[in-house]
Design a protein around this motif. Structure first.
Motif, PDB file in Angstrom:
ATOM      1  N   GLY A 109      36.388  83.397  12.418  1.00 17.55           N
ATOM      2  CA  GLY A 109      36.851  84.618  11.766  1.00 17.55           C
ATOM      3  C   GLY A 109      36.472  85.844  12.572  1.00 17.55           C
ATOM      4  N   ASN A 110      35.240  85.851  13.096  1.00 15.70           N
ATOM      5  CA  ASN A 110      34.789  86.978  13.911  1.00 15.70           C
ATOM      6  C   ASN A 110      35.628  87.137  15.173  1.00 15.70           C
ATOM      7  OD1 ASN A 110      32.776  87.787  12.200  1.00 15.70           O
ATOM      8  ND2 ASN A 110      31.117  86.792  13.327  1.00 15.70           N
ATOM      9  N   ILE A 111      35.954  86.003  15.795  1.00  8.24           N
ATOM     10  CA  ILE A 111      36.734  86.046  17.041  1.00  8.24           C
ATOM     11  C   ILE A 111      38.079  86.726  16.800  1.00  8.24           C
ATOM     12  CG2 ILE A 111      37.977  84.634  18.733  1.00  8.24           C
ATOM     13  CD1 ILE A 111      35.640  82.616  18.544  1.00  8.24           C
ATOM     14  N   TYR A 112      38.764  86.343  15.716  1.00  7.17           N
ATOM     15  CA  TYR A 112      40.077  86.927  15.424  1.00  7.17           C
ATOM     16  C   TYR A 112      39.953  88.347  14.866  1.00  7.17           C
ATOM     17  CZ  TYR A 112      42.520  82.562  16.340  1.00  7.17           C
ATOM     18  OH  TYR A 112      43.057  81.451  16.960  1.00  7.17           O
ATOM     19  N   CYS A 113      38.855  88.630  14.184  1.00  6.41           N
ATOM     20  CA  CYS A 113      38.678  89.957  13.605  1.00  6.41           C
ATOM     21  C   CYS A 113      38.337  90.984  14.686  1.00  6.41           C
ATOM     22  CB  CYS A 113      37.575  89.924  12.551  1.00  6.41           C
ATOM     23  SG  CYS A 113      37.390  91.476  11.628  1.00  6.41           S
ATOM     24  N   ASN A 114      37.483  90.582  15.631  1.00  4.91           N
ATOM     25  CA  ASN A 114      37.066  91.509  16.686  1.00  4.91           C
ATOM     26  C   ASN A 114      38.171  91.737  17.710  1.00  4.91           C
ATOM     27  OD1 ASN A 114      34.564  91.638  15.466  1.00  4.91           O
ATOM     28  ND2 ASN A 114      33.657  90.044  16.767  1.00  4.91           N
ATOM     29  N   GLY A 115      38.948  90.683  17.990  1.00  2.55           N
ATOM     30  CA  GLY A 115      40.045  90.812  18.936  1.00  2.55           C
ATOM     31  C   GLY A 115      39.618  91.228  20.326  1.00  2.55           C
ATOM     32  N   LYS A 116      38.421  90.846  20.722  1.00  2.00           N
ATOM     33  CA  LYS A 116      37.906  91.259  22.037  1.00  2.00           C
ATOM     34  C   LYS A 116      38.411  90.371  23.154  1.00  2.00           C
ATOM     35  CE  LYS A 116      33.591  92.663  24.285  1.00  2.00           C
ATOM     36  NZ  LYS A 116      32.127  92.783  24.138  1.00  2.00           N
ATOM     37  N   TYR A 117      38.406  89.063  22.925  1.00  2.00           N
ATOM     38  CA  TYR A 117      38.808  88.120  23.970  1.00  2.00           C
ATOM     39  C   TYR A 117      40.075  87.350  23.588  1.00  2.00           C
ATOM     40  CZ  TYR A 117      34.028  89.111  25.344  1.00  2.00           C
ATOM     41  OH  TYR A 117      32.867  89.750  25.701  1.00  2.00           O
ATOM     42  N   ILE A 118      40.639  87.725  22.457  1.00  2.00           N
ATOM     43  CA  ILE A 118      41.863  87.096  21.983  1.00  2.00           C
ATOM     44  C   ILE A 118      42.601  88.129  21.145  1.00  2.00           C
ATOM     45  CG2 ILE A 118      40.970  86.200  19.793  1.00  2.00           C
ATOM     46  CD1 ILE A 118      42.404  83.569  20.393  1.00  2.00           C
ATOM     47  N   LYS A 119      43.879  87.972  20.974  1.00  2.00           N
ATOM     48  CA  LYS A 119      44.664  88.963  20.238  1.00  2.00           C
ATOM     49  C   LYS A 119      44.137  89.104  18.809  1.00  2.00           C
ATOM     50  CE  LYS A 119      49.395  90.095  18.843  1.00  2.00           C
ATOM     51  NZ  LYS A 119      50.821  89.645  18.840  1.00  2.00           N
ATOM     52  N   HIS A 120      43.930  90.368  18.418  1.00  2.00           N
ATOM     53  CA  HIS A 120      43.457  90.644  17.065  1.00  2.00           C
ATOM     54  C   HIS A 120      44.466  90.121  16.044  1.00  2.00           C
ATOM     55  CE1 HIS A 120      43.109  93.222  13.426  1.00  2.00           C
ATOM     56  NE2 HIS A 120      41.811  93.060  13.652  1.00  2.00           N
ATOM     57  N   ASP A 121      43.961  89.372  15.049  1.00  2.00           N
ATOM     58  CA  ASP A 121      44.840  88.784  14.037  1.00  2.00           C
ATOM     59  C   ASP A 121      44.090  88.779  12.706  1.00  2.00           C
ATOM     60  OD1 ASP A 121      46.375  87.112  12.372  1.00  2.00           O
ATOM     61  OD2 ASP A 121      47.181  86.027  14.109  1.00  2.00           O
ATOM     62  N   ILE A 122      44.325  89.813  11.884  1.00  2.00           N
ATOM     63  CA  ILE A 122      43.564  89.965  10.644  1.00  2.00           C
ATOM     64  C   ILE A 122      43.860  88.855   9.647  1.00  2.00           C
ATOM     65  CG2 ILE A 122      45.233  91.420   9.434  1.00  2.00           C
ATOM     66  CD1 ILE A 122      41.359  91.745   9.480  1.00  2.00           C
ATOM     67  N   GLN A 123      45.084  88.331   9.660  1.00  2.00           N
ATOM     68  CA  GLN A 123      45.419  87.257   8.723  1.00  2.00           C
ATOM     69  C   GLN A 123      44.651  85.978   9.057  1.00  2.00           C
ATOM     70  OE1 GLN A 123      46.953  87.585   5.971  1.00  2.00           O
ATOM     71  NE2 GLN A 123      47.650  89.693   6.306  1.00  2.00           N
ATOM     72  N   LYS A 124      44.561  85.673  10.361  1.00  2.00           N
ATOM     73  CA  LYS A 124      43.770  84.500  10.759  1.00  2.00           C
ATOM     74  C   LYS A 124      42.294  84.730  10.474  1.00  2.00           C
ATOM     75  CE  LYS A 124      46.684  82.282  14.262  1.00  2.00           C
ATOM     76  NZ  LYS A 124      46.796  81.832  15.668  1.00  2.00           N
ATOM     77  N   ALA A 125      41.846  85.958  10.703  1.00  2.00           N
ATOM     78  CA  ALA A 125      40.445  86.274  10.418  1.00  2.00           C
ATOM     79  C   ALA A 125      40.146  86.050   8.946  1.00  2.00           C
ATOM     80  CB  ALA A 125      40.145  87.721  10.812  1.00  2.00           C
ATOM     81  N   ILE A 126      41.030  86.575   8.076  1.00  2.00           N
ATOM     82  CA  ILE A 126      40.840  86.388   6.632  1.00  2.00           C
ATOM     83  C   ILE A 126      40.863  84.907   6.275  1.00  2.00           C
ATOM     84  CG2 ILE A 126      41.959  86.712   4.383  1.00  2.00           C
ATOM     85  CD1 ILE A 126      42.802  89.509   5.353  1.00  2.00           C
ATOM     86  N   HIS A 127      41.788  84.165   6.886  1.00  2.00           N
ATOM     87  CA  HIS A 127      41.895  82.727   6.610  1.00  2.00           C
ATOM     88  C   HIS A 127      40.575  82.016   6.902  1.00  2.00           C
ATOM     89  CE1 HIS A 127      43.338  78.603   6.577  1.00  2.00           C
ATOM     90  NE2 HIS A 127      42.945  78.467   7.842  1.00  2.00           N
ATOM     91  N   PHE A 128      39.994  82.285   8.075  1.00  2.00           N
ATOM     92  CA  PHE A 128      38.765  81.579   8.443  1.00  2.00           C
ATOM     93  C   PHE A 128      37.556  82.116   7.684  1.00  2.00           C
ATOM     94  CE2 PHE A 128      41.371  80.371  12.157  1.00  2.00           C
ATOM     95  CZ  PHE A 128      41.184  79.006  12.087  1.00  2.00           C
ATOM     96  N   TYR A 129      37.556  83.414   7.363  1.00  2.00           N
ATOM     97  CA  TYR A 129      36.481  83.942   6.525  1.00  2.00           C
ATOM     98  C   TYR A 129      36.519  83.305   5.133  1.00  2.00           C
ATOM     99  CZ  TYR A 129      35.269  87.713   9.823  1.00  2.00           C
ATOM    100  OH  TYR A 129      34.849  88.438  10.908  1.00  2.00           O
ATOM    101  N   GLU A 130      37.732  83.104   4.614  1.00  2.00           N
ATOM    102  CA  GLU A 130      37.853  82.464   3.298  1.00  2.00           C
ATOM    103  C   GLU A 130      37.357  81.022   3.345  1.00  2.00           C
ATOM    104  OE1 GLU A 130      41.965  83.062   2.403  1.00  2.00           O
ATOM    105  OE2 GLU A 130      41.594  84.953   1.303  1.00  2.00           O
ATOM    106  N   LEU A 131      37.661  80.332   4.442  1.00  2.00           N
ATOM    107  CA  LEU A 131      37.139  78.971   4.597  1.00  2.00           C
ATOM    108  C   LEU A 131      35.615  78.989   4.646  1.00  2.00           C
ATOM    109  CD1 LEU A 131      39.648  77.476   7.208  1.00  2.00           C
ATOM    110  CD2 LEU A 131      39.447  76.856   4.802  1.00  2.00           C
ATOM    111  N   ALA A 132      35.064  79.977   5.370  1.00  2.00           N
ATOM    112  CA  ALA A 132      33.602  80.102   5.435  1.00  2.00           C
ATOM    113  C   ALA A 132      33.035  80.442   4.064  1.00  2.00           C
ATOM    114  CB  ALA A 132      33.218  81.175   6.448  1.00  2.00           C
ATOM    115  N   SER A 133      33.769  81.271   3.315  1.00  2.00           N
ATOM    116  CA  SER A 133      33.330  81.636   1.966  1.00  2.00           C
ATOM    117  C   SER A 133      33.223  80.405   1.076  1.00  2.00           C
ATOM    118  CB  SER A 133      34.313  82.630   1.360  1.00  2.00           C
ATOM    119  OG  SER A 133      33.967  82.933   0.020  1.00  2.00           O
ATOM    120  N   SER A 134      34.105  79.436   1.310  1.00  2.00           N
ATOM    121  CA  SER A 134      34.064  78.201   0.507  1.00  2.00           C
ATOM    122  C   SER A 134      32.774  77.429   0.754  1.00  2.00           C
ATOM    123  CB  SER A 134      35.273  77.317   0.816  1.00  2.00           C
ATOM    124  OG  SER A 134      35.204  76.789   2.130  1.00  2.00           O
ATOM    125  N   PHE A 135      32.078  77.733   1.875  1.00  2.00           N
ATOM    126  CA  PHE A 135      30.761  77.149   2.160  1.00  2.00           C
ATOM    127  C   PHE A 135      29.641  78.065   1.651  1.00  2.00           C
ATOM    128  CE2 PHE A 135      33.208  74.756   5.311  1.00  2.00           C
ATOM    129  CZ  PHE A 135      32.589  73.521   5.282  1.00  2.00           C
TER     130      PHE A 135
END
Length: 376
Positions: free
Chosen positions: A286-312
């Protein structure tokens, strides 16, 4: 059948009579399994009599249950496995040979002596098998002496038995020696010996040896840091599904200072780690997609992976989701979702989320002002 007759004679002192049940008088209750083995060996239906292999394994199982080691018999595969504390107490399956009957009868004889109070306590069957240089029994004795269970603690004897077992290429003995020389409080640390035995155990397929070797080179505390060696051994452990090894590979490849930096590889390893149950990997993606430093910024993917992390129940991911919905920079502001995730993060003891909730209730900007909640 003959073995059953001999066992009966050794335990009862009587010559067996084929015309009657072979019952042993006054057999202590804890030795009921010997009676069971005799009965099974002398069944009229030949096909129902156990094999020597089954007898050896069942005998070993009953022994280990006496000293309160968890054990089980997998009836379908006729295999035997036990575990004991830090190291597994292993079975003697796959080691049976022409000495099997001799070993079993010797063990039963010692039980006979103990049952008749001719010895003070039961002689461990491992000593019997170890006397035949059985690598599994030698390893078991090492565990007993190292843990001080059933025998007095003696680290030197433990090491001696581990070495005898390791000399027969038993991987768990090599792993045990490596651990002893690396982190035991009872012997002086010897990193060269530790690495030597870890390497042997690794070559023999021990997953923990791969991870421990990798950690040594990754941390660089007792040897010079070597990320290439760390990646090599973490990869070996990862191939066996080690979630922590997969996660650390993600960490290594996401480090821009690493000569083989590769953000796609990092994401790949983080995903594999999460699929194996690591509770922090989705947050990293989620951080990788949210920061968009080394990969294209993608807030939807960031939210998706943060939500998966939230499930933990990852409070960091909950805080990130809360700020995304609260700030509304890359997505439509949603105060209800923001409050939901701030609350989850605060319940997970995230200090930033607790402070943010306090300010929100104090200011009363998006929710009714509530000084009591703000103070709380």
């Amino acid at each position: 059948y003959s073995l059953g007759m001999i066992m009966y004679y050794r335990m009862s002192g009587k010559m067996p009579n084929n015309d009657q049940e072979l019952e042993i008088d006054d057999l202590p209750e804890k030795f009921f399994w010997i009676q069971k083995m005799i009965n099974n060996c002398t069944l009229n239906d030949v096909d129902k009599r156990p094999s020597i292999d089954q007898l050896i394994l069942e005998y070993y199982a009953y022994y280990n249950s006496e000293i309160q080691i968890e054990h089980f018999l997998q009836s379908n595969e006729k295999s035997f496995c036990v575990t004991c504390y830090d190291y597994p107490i292993v079975s003697i399956e796959n080691t049976l040979n022409d000495e099997s009957i001799e070993l079993l009868l010797s063990a039963v004889y010692y039980e006979h002596l103990y049952a008749n109070q001719e010895i003070e306590y039961p002689v461990h069957r491992d000593f019997i098998f170890a006397s035949k240089n059985n690598k599994y029994a030698l390893f078991n004795l090492g565990v007993f002496y190292f843990q001080g269970k059933s025998v007095p603690f003696d680290v030197n004897k433990a090491i001696n038995y581990y070495i005898q077992s390791a000399n027969q290429n038993y991987s768990k003995a090599n792993l045990a020696l490596a651990n002893v020389y690396y982190e035991s409080e009872y012997v002086l640390r010897d990193i060269d010996k530790s690495i030597y035995y870890y390497q042997l155990a690794s070559e023999q397929g021990e997953e923990n040896a791969d991870f421990n070797l990798a950690a040594i080179y990754y941390e660089g505390k007792v040897v010079r840091k070597d990320l290439d060696k760390a990646v090599y051994y973490f990869s070996r452990a990862a191939d066996k599904g080690d979630k922590d090894a997969l996660y650390i590979l993600g960490e290594i490849f996401s480090d821009c200072d690493y000569k083989d930096f590769n953000i796609q590889k990092a994401i790949h390893y983080y995903i594999l780690s999460a699929e194996e149950g690591h509770d922090g990997a989705y947050f990293k993606i989620g951080n990788i997609y949210c920061n968009g430093k080394y990969i294209k910024h993608d807030i939807q993917k960031a939210i998706h992976f943060y939500e998966l992390a939230s499930s933990f129940n990852d409070s960091r991911a909950n805080y990130k989701l809360a700020t995304i919905y609260y700030d509304g920079y890359y997505i439509e502001q949603d105060i209800n979702k923001a409050m939901h995730y701030f609350s989850l993060a605060a319940e997970g003891n995230d200090i930033k989320a607790q402070n943010e909730l306090g300010l929100i209730y104090y200011q009363g900007k998006f929710v009714p002002q509530n000084i009591n909640k703000a103070i709380y």
